[in-house]
Design an enzyme around this catalytic site. Structure first.
Site, PDB file in Angstrom:
ATOM      1  CG  ASP A  72      -1.828   1.199   1.260  1.00  0.00           C
ATOM      2  OD1 ASP A  72      -2.586   1.383   0.299  1.00  0.00           O
ATOM      3  OD2 ASP A  72      -1.769   1.960   2.240  1.00  0.00           O
ATOM      4  CG  ASP A 118       1.442  -0.067   5.013  1.00  0.00           C
ATOM      5  OD1 ASP A 118       1.571   0.194   3.793  1.00  0.00           O
ATOM      6  OD2 ASP A 118       0.340  -0.086   5.585  1.00  0.00           O
ATOM      7  CE1 TYR A 142      -5.928   4.274   2.112  1.00  0.00           C
ATOM      8  CE2 TYR A 142      -5.044   2.241   3.025  1.00  0.00           C
ATOM      9  CZ  TYR A 142      -4.847   3.471   2.426  1.00  0.00           C
ATOM     10  OH  TYR A 142      -3.586   3.901   2.142  1.00  0.00           O
ATOM     11  CD  GLU A 154       2.738   5.700   5.174  1.00  0.00           C
ATOM     12  OE1 GLU A 154       2.164   6.220   6.136  1.00  0.00           O
ATOM     13  OE2 GLU A 154       2.779   4.459   4.989  1.00  0.00           O
TER      14      GLU A 154
END
Ligand SMILES: *[C@@H]1O[C@H](CO)[C@@H](O)[C@H](O)[C@H]1NC(C)=O
Ligand SMILES: *[C@@H]1O[C@H](CO)[C@@H](O)[C@H](O)[C@H]1NC(C)=O
Ligand SMILES: *[C@@H]1O[C@H](CO)[C@@H](O)[C@H](O)[C@H]1NC(C)=O
Ligand SMILES: *[C@@H]1O[C@H](CO)[C@@H](O)[C@H](O)[C@H]1NC(C)=O
Length: 579
Positions: free
Chosen positions: A193, A196, A345, A553
């Site tokens: 994703d 991670d 999500y 990120e």
């Protein structure tokens, strides 16, 4: 000590620096003598910081039982008894130049004599490959060919499963080869994703839809940039995984990996050992949001693969129709029915994904039932923004493109009036002082980029083309360097180098990786080319710090609309519409 006599040998090592390799030529000086176990040091005066290391020791004779009495290092691999390899333990990987680096070993020889030895220390914290930069054939302010190439590289670095021979990312290998469904179905493949290693189907499919839509609309850009084949390759990888996830007529896997277990681990995907459970939606626990999105991704992909690979195209369309019907027949919100997906999500609506899925299926088939469905699912009015969880912006653009009805034009104009500078009122999107449309602090750049892509598509359909195109260019320009810095890893001026990404932060294999690499001040050993980071705060403030996962990120979701928009700008340049 137990009375055993140790022979103490000191190997002093002279150090010279080659990029990535610290080459040690030792002077051997025997300090003590005796029988049995020998013990010695390798002492390196470091001339560069170590970010993970590997040492090769060549002994003059066979040595067994090699250990480190201080317990700081361990033998990772020993190919034979004279040549031994030692790699860092997790907590000894980071070594700064101010330190004399002392590695002590002990071992045995058959006849009890003292071997001589030489050690080579290698810094595992450097990439060992250089990416050739394509020339800027367009003479545009930013080299769009380079951005497209690197964004595709980012997706390559996110690959899970058995990698093909053309992997092209030297620091990535096979991983998660045991990802399985609840009945043992093969669920290997797909993309990790973000920083991670969970495979979240919902944002992954959403990224595939946008990327593939970008290819459908701006194939000329990919062709001219020399990226067309790599782009087909890029989207095919997750599409193959999405197809695997469709394990029954009314059964769709939506996640592999446990978000909490995964997030407690900092290391490479190749080294994962935690359980990786899989989760699915079914007629009992449906998810029309995720079904609509998978159907959309496969339907738009069936169009782009029509000439390239007709059999694959037919397969995609076939599954798209079935998955769409599943979503329509069993309405439901996936994250309410699969609790494990909720915290990461979560979805609150499925009509937006079903509208996009239906519209894409209409484009792929000309079956008017899909168009009727899309118009029914679509919700009119101002939209917050296009994102992994919110897609009425996409459906209004598609429905305007298909029908040219004024209602959709109004939806688009209402939404973009709020998104463009100068808007007032409760729905106006705020701007940073340097000109970024700042929707929210989480991945601020991605929201601007997604809507830039939508604005370019609306412009293609004839709505306020000049205004929307210039605005899209300004938002993409912000990301590529207009403020004096790039937000794309490995591209442009002062790009991020501490992005929150486990694999990129780890030293080269076989050096050991751990949470210490999350904490280190150093740049990531690997350049995660092409990834856009979360982005700045409301006042353009940004620190390139690994621990700041809100701003730093990366994610498969972040790059998708961005890449589509860059392809759009490239296409506009090719058509002499925009400089
Ligand atoms: C390493 O540094 C120490 C202390 O400065 C010095 O005594 C020694 O000679 C150096 N060793 C080498 C091999 O350069
Ligand atoms: C051990 O490896 C070294 C380096 O590859 C080689 O020169 C040597 O012959 C090997 N020794 C044995 C016993 O296989
Ligand atoms: C289409 O789907 C059906 C039902 O799952 C399957 O039997 C058939 O083989 C599929 N056809 C293609 C071309 O994928
Ligand atoms: C749908 O109809 C349009 C207009 O007639 C045509 O251009 C297009 O190729 C058709 N698409 C499909 C998938 O049949």
């Amino acid at each position: 000590m137990t009375g055993k006599i140790f022979m103490l040998i000191r190997w002093f090592c002279v150090l010279s620096v080659i990029i990535g390799v610290l080459d040690a030529t030792p002077m051997v000086q025997v300090i003590g003598k005796g029988n049995g176990v020998f013990k010695g040091h390798f002492i390196f005066n470091l001339t560069e910081d170590l970010v993970g290391w590997k040492m090769q020791i060549d002994f003059s004779k066979a040595v067994t039982g090699l250990t480190s009495p201080v317990g700081l290092e361990f033998v990772k691999d020993s190919s034979n008894e004279t040549v031994h390899y030692i790699v860092n333990k997790d907590h000894t990987g980071i070594q700064t130049t101010k330190n004399q680096f002392d590695i002590m070993v002990e071992g045995k020889t058959k006849d009890g004599s003292v071997p001589s030895a030489q050690a080579i220390l290698q810094n595992m914290g450097h990439d060992t490959y250089n990416v050739p930069t394509p020339p800027n054939n367009d003479g545009t302010k930013y080299n769009y060919d380079e951005v497209l190439m690197k964004s595709i590289m980012f997706y390559r670095a996110q690959r899970s499963g058995k990698l093909p021979a053309n992997n092209k990312i030297p620091w990535r290998g096979d991983s998660a080869l045991n990802d399985r469904g609840q009945n043992g179905e093969d669920l290997t493949g797909g993309w990790y994703d973000a920083g991670d290693h969970v495979k979240f189907g919902f944002p992954q499919a959403s990224a595939v839809t946008l990327l593939t839509w970008g290819l459908l609309q701006y194939k000329d850009a990919y062709e001219a940039s020399g990226q067309l084949d790599d782009m087909y390759d890029c989207i095919r990888w997750p599409l193959e995984w999405l197809l695997k996830c469709h394990t029954g007529q009314n059964e769709l896997y939506i996640q592999v990996g446990d978000g909490n277990l995964d997030h407690n681990f900092w290391g490479r995907p190749e080294d994962m050992t935690m359980a990786r459970p899989s989760f699915k939606v079914t007629s009992d626990k449906p998810g029309s949001d995720v079904a609509g999105e998978y159907a959309a991704a496969m339907a738009v992909a069936s169009m782009v693969f029509k000439d390239k690979d007709p059999a694959f195209s037919v397969k995609l369309l076939n599954h798209s129709k079935q998955i769409y019907t599943f979503g329509k027949t069993y309405p439901g919100i996936y994250s309410q029915n699969v609790k494990e997906a909720g915290p990461f999500y979560g979805s609150d609506e499925y009509k937006d994904e079903m509208a996009v899925g239906a519209a894409m299926l209409y484009l792929a088939t000309n079956n008017t039932q899909y168009l009727t469905d899309a118009e029914t699912y679509h919700q009119h009015g101002n939209q917050w923004g296009q994102s992994w969880g919110s897609k009425f912006t996409a459906s209004m653009v598609l429905l305007y493109q298909i029908t040219k009805k004024d209602v959709y034009k109004q939806d688009i104009e209402t939404t973009f009036t709020n998104w463009l500078p100068g808007a007032t009122g409760p729905n106006a999107v705020p701007y940073t002082p340097k000109g970024l449309a700042f929707r929210t602090k989480w991945g601020s750049l991605r929201h601007a980029a997604n809507n830039a892509f939508m604005a370019l598509l609306a412009a293609e359909a004839g709505i306020n083309p000049t205004k929307y195109r210039n605005w899209a260019k300004s938002q993409i320009g912000y990301i590529l360097g207009d403020t004096g810095r790039s937000y794309v890893v490995g591209f442009g001026v002062n790009p991020p180098s501490h992005e929150h990404h486990r694999a990129a932060s780890c030293p080269l294999i076989p050096a050991s990786c751990s949470h210490d690499f999350y904490d280190m001040k150093y740049s990531n050993p690997h350049v995660l080319y092409g990834a856009i980071v979360g982005g700045p705060g409301p006042n353009d403030e940004y620190d390139d710090v690994r621990s700041d996962y809100v701003r730093n990120e990366v994610a498969v979701d972040y790059n998708a609309g961005f890449q589509g928009a860059v392809a759009g700008l490239k296409s506009l340049h090719l058509r002499n519409i925009l400089d």
